[in-house]
Design a protein around this motif. Structure first.
Motif, PDB file in Angstrom:
ATOM      1  N   SER A  49       0.851  -1.186   0.000  1.00 60.31           N
ATOM      2  CA  SER A  49       0.000   0.000   0.000  1.00 60.31           C
ATOM      3  C   SER A  49       0.885   1.235   0.000  1.00 60.31           C
ATOM      4  O   SER A  49       2.118   1.143   0.114  1.00 60.31           O
ATOM      5  CB  SER A  49      -0.889   0.002   1.243  1.00 60.31           C
ATOM      6  N   THR A  50       0.255   2.387  -0.117  1.00 58.72           N
ATOM      7  CA  THR A  50       1.029   3.634  -0.041  1.00 58.72           C
ATOM      8  C   THR A  50       1.697   3.780   1.315  1.00 58.72           C
ATOM      9  O   THR A  50       2.776   4.359   1.422  1.00 58.72           O
ATOM     10  CB  THR A  50       0.114   4.838  -0.306  1.00 58.72           C
ATOM     11  N   VAL A  63      -8.052   1.143   4.372  1.00 62.44           N
ATOM     12  CA  VAL A  63      -7.278   0.532   3.292  1.00 62.44           C
ATOM     13  C   VAL A  63      -8.241   0.081   2.194  1.00 62.44           C
ATOM     14  O   VAL A  63      -9.160  -0.713   2.469  1.00 62.44           O
ATOM     15  CB  VAL A  63      -6.455  -0.663   3.807  1.00 62.44           C
ATOM     16  N   SER A 112      -8.414  -2.031  -0.305  1.00 56.02           N
ATOM     17  CA  SER A 112      -8.681  -3.443  -0.586  1.00 56.02           C
ATOM     18  C   SER A 112      -9.543  -4.073   0.509  1.00 56.02           C
ATOM     19  O   SER A 112     -10.438  -4.891   0.221  1.00 56.02           O
ATOM     20  CB  SER A 112      -7.371  -4.219  -0.729  1.00 56.02           C
TER      21      SER A 112
END
Length: 307
Positions: A98-99, A235, A237
């Motif tokens: 992730s970022t 998040v 997802s």
């Protein structure tokens, strides 16, 4: 390996010692596998190797190492070391990332699915052949020395924390299975299992990670779960699969209640197509409730073996 737990510890003097002790207890209660998340403190494959070495017979796994900020040569070396240390009881889990993870490494979080494909392709070359000659758009993997580790056989299974359509397609094509988390039975049945099955040439492993606690103090544990699991709601997802299940909070996916309630919830995941279930967040309540949860999971594991 049908039922296991994810292990973590808080407020301990030595994290590794504490996890080894918990793994011994879990194994004594009949649990067959222990899994470890990759955070920003301990090294998950190293921890899995130590636990697997200290607790013979226990399957151990990483769930999951983000590929962003890492290189296949390093990850393959970690996985093979753990596989040799445990004499073939290690399972390598990878994740897109992730970022948040990318920012920690100071790298961009760009083209995540392309990166996952290249990472899986190169890592499998390393694990299967002991070398690689991979030249992708995002990764180059050309080790100048052999990469095989004696004793790291068979090749450790490679699974991916995949839940979105593109990640499932790549994982089905290249990996041995997936590690969905917070994807409930409805989401598994209607979205995840059909997608991974279509993309796989063989029957894929679907290792569902499910938060669960056996307790009499349902309201207090649910309140704690609302707080502790809220991070995942930010998040994309995880937010997506929570919504697909028709839930609004991550804690809505937690199985909290007596033995009958939790056992019935676990059974629904197998009915939905999970080949294995790993229980997480068992420390949301007291040590007594955690042990009670492990006892139930150990008994369910024994029942499935005997069935």
């Amino acid at each position: 390996m049908t039922l296991g737990i994810a292990l973590a510890a808080t407020n301990v003097e030595n994290y590794v010692d504490a996890i080894v002790a918990k793994a011994r207890t879990a194994h004594d209660l009949g649990l067959k596998s222990a899994w470890f998340g990759q955070r920003m403190d301990y090294d998950s494959p190293a921890l899995a190797a130590i636990v697997g070495r200290e607790v013979p017979g226990l399957q151990v796994g990483t769930s999951a190492i983000p590929v962003v900020g890492r290189h296949p040569v390093n990850v393959a070396a970690q996985a093979q070391t753990a596989q040799a240390a445990t004499h073939g009881r290690y399972h390598l889990g990878l994740a897109v990332g992730s970022t948040l993870i990318a920012d920690a490494f100071g790298t961009p979080f760009d083209r995540p699915i392309a990166r996952l494909r290249e990472f899986l392709t190169a890592t499998l070359q390393l694990l299967e052949t002991g070398t690689a000659d991979f030249h992708g758009e995002l990764l180059t993997v050309t080790p100048t020395l052999p990469t095989a580790v004696p004793g790291a056989q068979p090749r450790p299974p490679v699974l991916v924390a995949a839940m979105g359509p593109q990640a499932l397609a790549v994982s089905g094509e290249l990996a041995d299975g997936i590690l969905p988390y917070l994807a409930g039975p409805k989401t598994l049945t209607t979205h995840i299992v059909p997608a991974i099955t279509r993309a796989s040439a063989t029957k894929p492993r679907v290792v569902a990670f499910v938060p669960a606690v056996v307790t009499a103090d349902i309201e207090a544990v649910r309140a704690h779960a609302l707080d502790q699991l809220s991070f995942y709601e930010q998040v994309p997802s995880y937010s997506r699969v929570i919504n697909l299940e028709g839930a609004s909070r991550a804690a809505d996916l937690a199985l909290i209640g007596d033995e009958e309630t939790v056992a019935a919830g676990i059974h629904r995941y197998f009915e939905a197509g999970a080949t294995e279930v790993v229980i997480t967040s068992t420390d949301l309540s007291s040590p007594e409730d955690e042990r009670r949860t492990w006892e139930l999971v150990g008994q369910l594991a024994a029942d499935r073996v005997g069935a």
